[in-house]
Scaffold this motif. Structure first.
Motif: not given
Length: 504
Positions: A442-451, A471-476, A482-486
């Motif tokens: 909520p409030v701010m998602d991961g994609t917006s945070f990274v930007r 969708d862990a790999e696509e999310c990463g 640098v990596a993803y954890i599913a």
């Protein structure tokens, strides 16, 4: 359908009587209407319309013919509205009238027949739709019953073993903790598999199962998956592995592993302890890749073999062997989405062999920007593990607490945030060495945070994506991680990935 065979003979007889009566009334010489040649030929239309709407073209044509015969006889004898000066003139006018009357009645009859046929088809479609709906409802109810049972079993075990672990702790009986915790881990893995199957089945049904092929070392991936399975089944079966090394192909690594796990789970489930499970992976030159998973288990009856890939189908339901009936259904979809085929051969009482064939592809060298390397943790000059600071961003308190506990146990300093906006403030104050980031918050998602974080930070920390397995790999990839954890995750994998990607 013909009305001559219908159950309305009384109405049909009444129609014929009315047609004969109408013919004689107009053309039979009955005084005063027919004998005085009154223009009453229109009186024939009600009978013709009756025949057209209530019966059909054949009956309408029969009534028109019957009236025409009476009309010709009466007109030639000087009766009716068309008895003119000469027989030729009379018959010519009569034929014109009867032709118009016949064509009109036949057109009406054809329209009425088409309407009845349409109604019949619609009724048949409605009945078929009702049957399909009822069958769907039965399948849904059966599936919900099966799913509830299958999901409740691991949940019950988890709850029971957790309570046993609590009692053991309260009583100071630490030797009882090991078996209870092993069962908890095993049942949580089973629960995760069932949930994944349910989600994937929904995606398959909507044709939304995501497949992202990439150049993959299929040999290594298959070997790793089998090693994990063998570790979990604790030597209950004999394994015959014939995996050719160095086979590369364009496959989706996650889906290939899922396919292999489904086939191996079946082999283990339906093979008594001590029996053999054989896995072969081969490729002749640049030809197709062939995977075979065979067992010496209970096999499948010949009449059930064609249905093993059907959704919700459970060939061994009568034997009390559980399952959702989705594993092979999803496996077939995964194979077909890769352009391949999956086949089954089985002899009841002797075992089953599943064969997967993928088409020949030219795979380049394996490249996986998101694959977690196996590098070891950075070590300080004195040999001690430096205390690095890790920011964990997730809106689920239980998940955050678990990750925090695992990483602190490994010697890291862990700071947390429950959304992207809070994480920006924390990162600005404390400058983490690594960020473990959820996507949906909520409030701010991961994609917006990274930007925002990378735009406002001179030397941003590496980010590890922390997302649902599907969708862990696509999310990463989408956030440049640098990596993803599913999720759900193995704590050893979490520790290894974090340790590998912390910079010196």
């Amino acid at each position: 359908p013909s009305v001559w065979s219908d159950k309305r003979p009384a109405e049909l007889a009444l129609l014929l009587i009315a047609a004969i009566a109408t013919g004689f009334l107009i053309f039979g010489g009955l005084p005063p209407l027919s004998s005085e040649r009154y223009p009453i030929a229109f009186l024939s239309f009600p009978v013709l319309v009756w025949a057209a709407f209530r019966f059909g073209p054949r009956e309408a044509a029969t009534v028109a013919l019957l009236i025409s015969v009476i009309a010709v006889w009466g007109t030639l004898n000087g009766f009716g509205p068309y008895a003119l000066r000469t027989p030729n003139e009379s018959l010519l006018v009569l034929q014109a009238f009867m032709a118009v009357a016949a064509v009109t009645s036949l057109a009406l009859a054809a329209a009425a027949l088409d309407r009845r046929r349409t109604q019949t088809r619609l009724l048949a479609l409605e009945q078929q739709s009702r049957l399909v709906a009822e069958q769907t409802a039965r399948v849904r109810e059966e599936f919900l019953s099966i799913a509830t049972h299958e999901l409740r079993t691991p949940v019950t075990s988890l709850s029971g073993y957790a309570q046993l672990a609590q009692r053991a702790l309260a009583a100071g009986q630490n030797d009882r903790l090991g078996p209870a915790l092993k069962s908890i881990v095993r049942q949580s893995g089973r629960l995760s598999t069932l949930i994944t199957q349910l989600l994937d089945a929904a995606h398959v049904e909507r044709r939304q199962l995501e497949i992202e092929p990439s150049p993959t070392d299929v040999s290594a991936l298959t070997t790793d998956a089998i090693d994990a399975i063998r570790l979990g089944e604790r030597g209950r079966h004999r394994w015959d592995l014939r995996i050719d090394p160095g086979i590369h192909a364009n496959v989706d690594p996650l889906r290939w592993e899922q396919l292999l796990m489904n086939l191996l789970d079946n082999a283990i489930k339906y093979s008594p302890a001590g029996r053999s499970i054989t896995v072969r992976l081969r490729r002749d030159g640049n030809g197709p890749v062939t995977l075979e998973v065979a067992d010496d288990g209970i096999g499948i009856a010949a009449d059930q073999v064609p249905h093993v890939f059907d959704r919700f189908y459970r060939a061994h339901e009568r034997q009390g062997l559980g399952g959702l009936g989705l594993g092979l259904y999803i496996a077939r979809e995964v194979v077909e989405r890769h352009g391949g085929r999956i086949e089954v051969a089985s002899v009841e009482g002797k075992g089953t062999t599943f064969t997967v064939t993928l088409p020949a592809t030219r795979a380049t060298a394996l490249v996986s920007d998101l694959a977690a390397p196996d590098g070891s943790a950075p070590v300080a000059a004195d040999g001690a593990q430096p205390r690095r600071q890790i920011l964990v961003v997730d809106d689920e308190p239980e998940v955050v607490a678990l990750v925090q506990e695992v990483l602190r146990e490994s010697g890291y300093v862990v700071i947390t945030a429950k959304n992207g906006e809070e994480a920006l403030a924390v990162a600005a104050r404390q400058r983490p060495d690594l960020i473990v980031l959820d996507k949906l918050m909520p409030v701010m998602d991961g994609t917006s945070f990274v930007r925002s974080y990378r735009q406002g930070t001179r030397d941003p920390a590496p980010i590890v994506a922390f997302c649902a397995a599907r969708d862990a790999e696509e999310c990463g990839r989408s956030i440049g991680a640098v990596a993803y954890i599913a999720k759900p995750f193995d704590i050893d994998d979490l520790d290894r990935i974090v340790r590998s990607h912390l910079s010196d």
